[in-house]
Scaffold this motif. Structure first.
Motif, PDB file in Angstrom:
ATOM      1  N   ASN A 183      -5.543  -0.980  -1.682  1.00 22.44           N
ATOM      2  CA  ASN A 183      -4.892  -2.484  -1.485  1.00 22.44           C
ATOM      3  C   ASN A 183      -3.365  -2.217  -1.081  1.00 22.44           C
ATOM      4  N   PHE A 184      -3.102  -3.496  -0.428  1.00 24.31           N
ATOM      5  CA  PHE A 184      -1.736  -3.515  -0.115  1.00 24.31           C
ATOM      6  C   PHE A 184      -1.061  -3.983  -1.265  1.00 24.31           C
ATOM      7  N   ALA A 185      -0.623  -2.917  -2.045  1.00 26.05           N
ATOM      8  CA  ALA A 185       0.183  -3.447  -3.387  1.00 26.05           C
ATOM      9  C   ALA A 185       1.232  -2.427  -3.696  1.00 26.05           C
ATOM     10  N   LEU A 186       2.148  -2.469  -2.705  1.00 28.34           N
ATOM     11  CA  LEU A 186       3.606  -1.884  -2.962  1.00 28.34           C
ATOM     12  C   LEU A 186       4.724  -2.646  -3.402  1.00 28.34           C
ATOM     13  N   SER A 211     -11.664  -2.036  -1.144  1.00 31.62           N
ATOM     14  CA  SER A 211     -11.027  -3.175  -1.723  1.00 31.62           C
ATOM     15  C   SER A 211     -11.896  -4.295  -2.100  1.00 31.62           C
ATOM     16  N   TYR A 212     -13.391  -4.246  -1.803  1.00 28.67           N
ATOM     17  CA  TYR A 212     -14.066  -5.122  -2.148  1.00 28.67           C
ATOM     18  C   TYR A 212     -14.495  -4.746  -3.591  1.00 28.67           C
ATOM     19  N   ALA A 213     -14.159  -3.681  -4.054  1.00 29.27           N
ATOM     20  CA  ALA A 213     -14.514  -3.413  -5.770  1.00 29.27           C
ATOM     21  C   ALA A 213     -13.413  -4.426  -6.429  1.00 29.27           C
ATOM     22  N   VAL A 214     -12.393  -4.755  -6.030  1.00 33.83           N
ATOM     23  CA  VAL A 214     -11.568  -5.730  -6.517  1.00 33.83           C
ATOM     24  C   VAL A 214     -12.234  -7.210  -6.180  1.00 33.83           C
ATOM     25  N   VAL A 215     -12.471  -7.283  -5.120  1.00 32.90           N
ATOM     26  CA  VAL A 215     -13.002  -8.837  -4.756  1.00 32.90           C
ATOM     27  C   VAL A 215     -14.175  -9.107  -5.607  1.00 32.90           C
ATOM     28  N   ARG A 216     -15.345  -8.050  -5.861  1.00 35.03           N
ATOM     29  CA  ARG A 216     -16.761  -8.203  -6.478  1.00 35.03           C
ATOM     30  C   ARG A 216     -16.850  -7.953  -7.961  1.00 35.03           C
ATOM     31  N   ASP A 245      -8.081  -4.159   8.187  1.00 36.95           N
ATOM     32  CA  ASP A 245      -7.350  -4.682   6.722  1.00 36.95           C
ATOM     33  C   ASP A 245      -7.994  -5.694   6.111  1.00 36.95           C
ATOM     34  N   TYR A 246      -9.093  -6.423   6.542  1.00 37.27           N
ATOM     35  CA  TYR A 246      -9.561  -7.564   6.045  1.00 37.27           C
ATOM     36  C   TYR A 246      -9.718  -7.371   4.496  1.00 37.27           C
ATOM     37  N   PRO A 247     -10.435  -6.501   3.973  1.00 35.68           N
ATOM     38  CA  PRO A 247     -11.129  -6.382   2.570  1.00 35.68           C
ATOM     39  C   PRO A 247     -10.006  -6.229   1.673  1.00 35.68           C
ATOM     40  N   SER A 248      -8.675  -5.570   2.123  1.00 26.74           N
ATOM     41  CA  SER A 248      -7.448  -5.508   1.213  1.00 26.74           C
ATOM     42  C   SER A 248      -6.855  -7.073   1.296  1.00 26.74           C
ATOM     43  N   HIS A 249      -6.882  -7.816   1.957  1.00 27.77           N
ATOM     44  CA  HIS A 249      -6.266  -8.981   2.296  1.00 27.77           C
ATOM     45  C   HIS A 249      -7.145  -9.963   1.394  1.00 27.77           C
ATOM     46  N   LEU A 250      -8.371  -9.709   1.486  1.00 27.07           N
ATOM     47  CA  LEU A 250      -9.398 -10.629   0.664  1.00 27.07           C
ATOM     48  C   LEU A 250      -8.940 -10.473  -0.851  1.00 27.07           C
ATOM     49  N   ALA A 251      -9.094  -9.033  -1.282  1.00 29.27           N
ATOM     50  CA  ALA A 251      -8.453  -8.763  -2.502  1.00 29.27           C
ATOM     51  C   ALA A 251      -7.227  -9.356  -3.060  1.00 29.27           C
TER      52      ALA A 251
END
Length: 526
Positions: free
Chosen positions: A442-445, A429-434, A77-83
């Motif tokens: 992403n966790f976006a509900l 989700s790295y697409a959001v980060v970078r 889940d880490y990349p989505s948390h980072l985003a």
């Protein structure tokens, strides 16, 4: 001379030699004052005599090794948390993030790393701050095991060292950072509770600490309460003694914001096939990367627990809490307070606390065997993370083809049956980060997460990126829903799809991924 620490103290001759070498070193660095010299000598004695403390600190440092060898944490889940952290800290400055996402800060029991990111991200940068925090959590977890054990006047023996093997739990490997941090803080709080046993002002210290642990994660706050209750219950005078129920009262105040609904989510669910699922989370309590290795590890821990029970070497100050946590694992719903795997998190925590309860006689070979289990499991995690990080470098190179603010649909092929946790399920989700992109993993509900999509006309969040497949099943991306709302398709998986959306053109590919430019959905004829 009395034995000190785990392996015994030094002889007087060895102490004299140690003190004789420490004193000239103190003079060389300018510590000539008597008080400074005495402090230096006490430190030398601590490092030389209390080998148990040194061993505990070394093992805690080893626990952080996976995060140190991988360029980015390889958690599911880490990349989505980072985003989510990036959007939370942006404050409307990035026009693309503002266009795509909404982040509603709420004072809720799930803010541990989010709050740490506020001061750390501006100093270290978002990705480096995340990596530091991930390395810090297992290190603190190890230190908290040592602190909890020593607070009860026990040496770092077989049980506590076995507890180290639970640090890289399924919860931490999946990326439940707030929960894992809260468990470490809960163990530290337990140690402090015991240390302040006779202090009349203990309650004044515990009230704010209770809020801090709750802010990190509500489940960790609950585990902390169980630990304190178990400790007090083990000291009761009779079965009718009601004082253990009232003793932890300084920790109860976070119930107030929960009762008024601050950040609360009322969704509760046991899911399907409850009995099969509950059995699964028990035998998967040490799940990591290899089925046989993990099952053998669990068997060894259960064997040590069984031997301690037969020998009546279970410390009730931890044992009662372990029993309560096991019961809670069986009766708590899978989904509660908007989070998933609420019961799965407790299964490994119950095992950790049960290991802390083991109070077998200290033998060098037993301590070495317990440490070997922890070291071997940490070594496996370190090697796998390093290998996955190399694959991740190839995957993330696809973002060189993606412009800022693009719309990216990620498709991740996931086997229906697999033991290990997939590190790339949320890699998109790295697409959001970078790239500050709009992306769908992403966790976006809304009403579940603080992060949500600004445009709710279509579902563009986890789990829309997942494509579950069975052996010999073909993956056809022509009907992949998120691609209808995107400019780019980022595919990640070990098997290649048999078909792409009409008009898709591959811009980048690696062994396990490709990035395709999609036809403009607004163009005539598309």
């Amino acid at each position: 001379m009395a034995r000190i620490g785990m392996f015994g103290g030094f002889s007087r001759k060895k102490q004299a030699l140690m003190h004789g070498t420490a004193q000239p070193q103190a003079e060389q660095i300018g510590l000539s004052d008597g008080r400074w010299r005495a402090l230096w000598q006490r430190l030398a004695r601590l490092l030389g005599q209390d080998r148990a403390l040194v061993l505990g600190v070394v093992l805690a440092a080893v626990a952080a090794l996976p995060a140190l060898v991988a360029w980015a944490p390889q958690m599911t889940d880490y990349p989505s948390h980072l985003a989510g952290y990036k959007v939370a800290l942006d404050h409307g400055e990035d026009p693309y993030l503002t266009r795509y996402f909404v982040f509603n800060w709420e004072w809720t029991g799930n803010l541990g790393v989010e709050l740490l990111m506020v001061p750390m991200a501006p100093i270290f940068g978002l990705e480096q701050a995340g990596r530091i925090i991930v390395a810090m959590i297992p290190f603190l977890s190890g230190l908290s095991i040592v602190a909890a054990c020593r607070s009860l006047g026990r040496k770092l023996g077989v049980g506590p060292i076995l507890a180290f093997a639970m640090i890289w739990s399924p919860s931490l490997l999946m990326g439940f950072l707030n929960y894992s941090l809260s468990i470490a803080l809960g163990l530290f709080t337990f140690a402090l509770w015991v240390r302040l046993e006779d202090r009349p002002w203990r309650w004044a210290v515990m009230v704010p600490i209770g809020f801090v642990v709750w802010l990190c994660h509500v489940s960790g706050w609950g585990v902390m309460g169980v630990l304190l209750f178990g400790y007090e219950w083990s000291r009761r005078r009779s079965w009718l003694d009601w004082r253990p129920f009232l003793k932890p009262w300084p920790l109860i105040f976070p119930l107030l914001p929960m009762l008024v609904g601050m950040g609360a989510n009322s969704k509760v669910s046991y899911g399907r096939y409850v009995l099969e699922y509950k059995w699964g989370i028990l035998y998967k309590s040490m799940r990591s990367f290899d089925f046989y290795f993990d099952i053998i590890s669990l068997d060894l821990v259960l064997l040590a627990l069984g031997w301690a029970l037969l020998r009546k070497r279970i410390d009730g100050r931890f044992g009662w809490a372990a029993l309560i946590l096991l019961v809670l694992t069986l009766i708590v719903p899978r989904q509660i307070f908007g989070g998933d795997y609420a019961d799965y998190r407790l299964s490994t925590t119950a095992l950790l606390v049960a290991c802390l309860a083991i109070d077998l006689p200290i033998r060098r070979w037993m301590v070495a065997a317990a440490a070997s289990l922890f070291l071997s499991r940490t070594a496996v995690t370190t090697v796998v993370w390093y290998q996955d990080a190399q694959t991740a470098r190839q995957l993330i190179a696809a973002l060189d083809q993606v412009p800022e603010g693009a719309r990216v649909a990620t498709a991740v092929a996931i086997p229906r049956i697999q033991w290990r946790f997939g590190p790339f399920e949320h890699f998109g989700s790295y697409a959001v980060v970078r790239r500050s992109a709009m992306e769908n993993s992403n966790f976006a509900l809304p009403d579940v997460h603080m992060l949500s999509m600004r445009d709710l006309s279509y579902r563009f969040a986890d789990p829309s990126q997942r494509i579950l497949y069975s052996p010999r099943q073909h993956i056809d991306l022509r009907k992949f829903g998120p691609a209808r709302h995107a400019e780019y398709l980022w595919y990640i998986g070990r098997i290649k799809p048999v078909a792409l959306p009409d008009g898709a053109r591959i811009l980048y590919s690696s062994e396990n991924s490709f990035l395709a430019r999609l036809a403009d959905p607004s163009a005539p004829g598309t």
